[in-house]
Design a protein around this motif. Structure first.
Motif, PDB file in Angstrom:
ATOM      1  N   TRP A  16       0.790  -1.172   0.028  1.00 39.17           N
ATOM      2  CA  TRP A  16       0.083   0.078  -0.159  1.00 39.17           C
ATOM      3  C   TRP A  16       0.776   1.213   0.190  1.00 39.17           C
ATOM      4  O   TRP A  16       1.925   1.349   0.704  1.00 39.17           O
ATOM      5  N   ALA A 144     -10.267   8.731   8.868  1.00 37.33           N
ATOM      6  CA  ALA A 144     -11.224   8.358   7.861  1.00 37.33           C
ATOM      7  C   ALA A 144     -12.645   8.952   8.189  1.00 37.33           C
ATOM      8  O   ALA A 144     -13.522   9.436   7.508  1.00 37.33           O
ATOM      9  N   MET A 175      -2.255   2.489   6.100  1.00 39.09           N
ATOM     10  CA  MET A 175      -2.901   2.013   5.032  1.00 39.09           C
ATOM     11  C   MET A 175      -4.273   2.933   4.811  1.00 39.09           C
ATOM     12  O   MET A 175      -4.264   3.049   3.609  1.00 39.09           O
ATOM     13  N   THR A 176      -4.571   3.399   5.928  1.00 38.24           N
ATOM     14  CA  THR A 176      -5.842   4.366   5.764  1.00 38.24           C
ATOM     15  C   THR A 176      -5.358   5.740   4.922  1.00 38.24           C
ATOM     16  O   THR A 176      -5.919   6.060   3.878  1.00 38.24           O
ATOM     17  N   ALA A 178      -2.824   6.114   2.806  1.00 38.29           N
ATOM     18  CA  ALA A 178      -2.815   5.547   1.452  1.00 38.29           C
ATOM     19  C   ALA A 178      -4.013   5.436   0.443  1.00 38.29           C
ATOM     20  O   ALA A 178      -4.264   5.822  -0.600  1.00 38.29           O
ATOM     21  N   ARG A 179      -5.171   4.929   1.345  1.00 43.06           N
ATOM     22  CA  ARG A 179      -6.277   4.571   0.600  1.00 43.06           C
ATOM     23  C   ARG A 179      -7.151   5.964   0.372  1.00 43.06           C
ATOM     24  O   ARG A 179      -7.657   6.138  -0.667  1.00 43.06           O
ATOM     25  N   LEU A 180      -7.016   6.825   1.339  1.00 45.20           N
ATOM     26  CA  LEU A 180      -7.661   8.273   1.184  1.00 45.20           C
ATOM     27  C   LEU A 180      -7.033   9.160   0.245  1.00 45.20           C
ATOM     28  O   LEU A 180      -7.693   9.941  -0.498  1.00 45.20           O
ATOM     29  N   ARG A 181      -5.894   9.109   0.106  1.00 43.83           N
ATOM     30  CA  ARG A 181      -4.976   9.476  -1.070  1.00 43.83           C
ATOM     31  C   ARG A 181      -5.530   9.182  -2.482  1.00 43.83           C
ATOM     32  O   ARG A 181      -5.628   9.910  -3.214  1.00 43.83           O
ATOM     33  N   ASP A 182      -5.493   7.804  -2.358  1.00 44.75           N
ATOM     34  CA  ASP A 182      -5.997   7.356  -3.783  1.00 44.75           C
ATOM     35  C   ASP A 182      -7.351   7.572  -4.236  1.00 44.75           C
ATOM     36  O   ASP A 182      -7.675   7.831  -5.407  1.00 44.75           O
ATOM     37  N   LEU A 183      -8.403   7.814  -3.022  1.00 51.37           N
ATOM     38  CA  LEU A 183      -9.651   8.075  -3.391  1.00 51.37           C
ATOM     39  C   LEU A 183      -9.908   9.673  -3.688  1.00 51.37           C
ATOM     40  O   LEU A 183     -10.899  10.199  -4.396  1.00 51.37           O
ATOM     41  N   VAL A 340     -13.129   3.053   2.988  1.00 49.84           N
ATOM     42  CA  VAL A 340     -12.036   2.903   3.684  1.00 49.84           C
ATOM     43  C   VAL A 340     -12.287   1.980   5.035  1.00 49.84           C
ATOM     44  O   VAL A 340     -13.306   2.493   5.680  1.00 49.84           O
TER      45      VAL A 340
END
Length: 372
Positions: A16, A144, A175-176, A178-183, A340
């Protein structure tokens, strides 16, 4: 003390952002003759990409002690596959200073930065956030749900996250994040103090906040430590106490500090039931400036308990701490739809809904301030 181990990469498990987890077979030694394997985390910015068969040096101390905070094996280096030196360029700010893996970066506020002029003149140099709302929470799991609340009011808000250095220093661990940036839920992240690896680096929380506003154009900022809150069961021995210091910084800079209350109806520990003693200490004893605490409008006896605890917190607070009640209708459904995964202290949304709703309520309130 550190625990050192040598092993060989046998498989790549998952990745991630700029972090990768590998399976590593440990090499037997005189004091550890038995075979074994571990999952080991590597940060690409420190050790580069690894392959099956690579020999690696590991740090395993917290893992072998069975600790929840830091309880992983980490790749220190792959001696036979060292990453190339980074290209030459500006930047001389050292993060994680005087540790074996200290990290040299270009900070947004240093002299070589193209943004140095903007931060050394005008409102930034005067230390003025211009009333920008800044949501502060004490544990990383709040990030998140706070953004869920923000997006319920203003899905187009430009939100900057400031990752402080009392939890995980590498932002890549989250991981949170990384996912929030991707979104696209976050416009950018800034790692401040000794933390590193965000979209931007800053030397202090204060300069990071000013950069968020005057360089990155934030409508709203969120300040939370990285994953890995540490607590000792003593009134002041927990890393989330920095939430109080963050609200002081926001007030010094002319921002609007918004404190998210850590609330739980599921935590079996008395000191964390209702409003956690972490929030009561950080916001009641450490905050010496002006700040607003968001009380979620929760139903029933538990809601009445939380309201009573909040009023007591404000009445006894050393700073100019004010309480606002935020209605929470629709927040649980919005949290259920969050892409997330939501988890705090090992509990998911269904197991500790009050915690997540409280964070989302703080985001909803701050987004309302930003919209105005």
């Amino acid at each position: 003390m550190s625990h050192w181990r040598v092993g060989t990469v046998t498989a790549r498990r998952r990745a991630w952002g700029r972090a990768v987890e590998y399976d590593v077979e440990l090499t037997p030694s005189a004091d550890r003759p038995e075979p074994g394997s571990v999952r080991a985390l590597a940060y690409l910015d420190l050790v580069g990409e690894l392959s099956r068969g690579d020999r690696v040096l590991l740090s395993t101390g917290a893992l072998e002690l069975g600790l929840g905070t830091g309880g992983l094996a980490f790749v220190i280096a792959a001696p036979d596959r060292l990453p190339p030196d980074p290209p030459g360029g500006p930047g001389h700010i050292v993060k994680a200073r005087y540790t074996p893996q200290q990290y040299v970066a270009l900070a947004i506020d240093e002299q070589d930065s193209p943004h140095h002029a903007a931060l050394s003149s005008g409102p930034a140099a005067a230390g003025e956030l211009g009333g920008m709302p800044v949501v502060v929470a004490d544990v990383h799991s709040a990030l998140a749900p706070i953004l869920v609340g923000v997006r319920e009011v203003n899905p187009g808000a430009r939100v900057i996250y400031l990752h402080t250095d009392t939890g995980a220093l590498p932002a890549a661990f989250s991981m949170t994040l990384a996912r929030l940036r991707d979104l696209g839920w976050l416009a950018a992240s800034i790692t401040v103090g000794q933390s590193f690896g965000g979209d931007h680096e800053a030397v202090t929380l204060h300069s990071g906040l000013l950069a968020a506003r005057h360089v990155l154009g934030a409508d709203l900022a969120v300040v939370i430590q990285g994953p890995g809150n540490v607590g000792t069961g003593t009134p002041f021995g927990f890393t989330g106490i920095a939430a109080g210091e963050a609200l002081n910084a926001v007030d010094v800079l002319g921002g609007r500090g918004v404190g998210a209350l850590r609330i739980s109806a599921a935590d079996p520990r008395e000191r964390h039931y209702g409003i956690s003693h972490h929030s009561r200490t950080a916001y009641g004893r450490i905050v010496l400036a002006e700040a607003t605490l968001v009380l979620p409008d929760l139903p029933g006896d538990f809601g009445a308990l939380v309201a009573q605890q909040a009023r007591q917190l404000v009445a006894e607070a050393r700073g100019d701490v004010r309480l606002v009640t935020q209605e929470t209708s629709g927040l649980f459904a919005a949290l259920q739809a969050c892409p997330v995964p939501l988890s705090s202290m090992g509990r998911a949304l269904a197991q500790d809904a009050e915690y997540f709703v409280a964070q989302a309520a703080a985001g909803r309130f701050a987004a309302g301030l930003s919209a105005r």
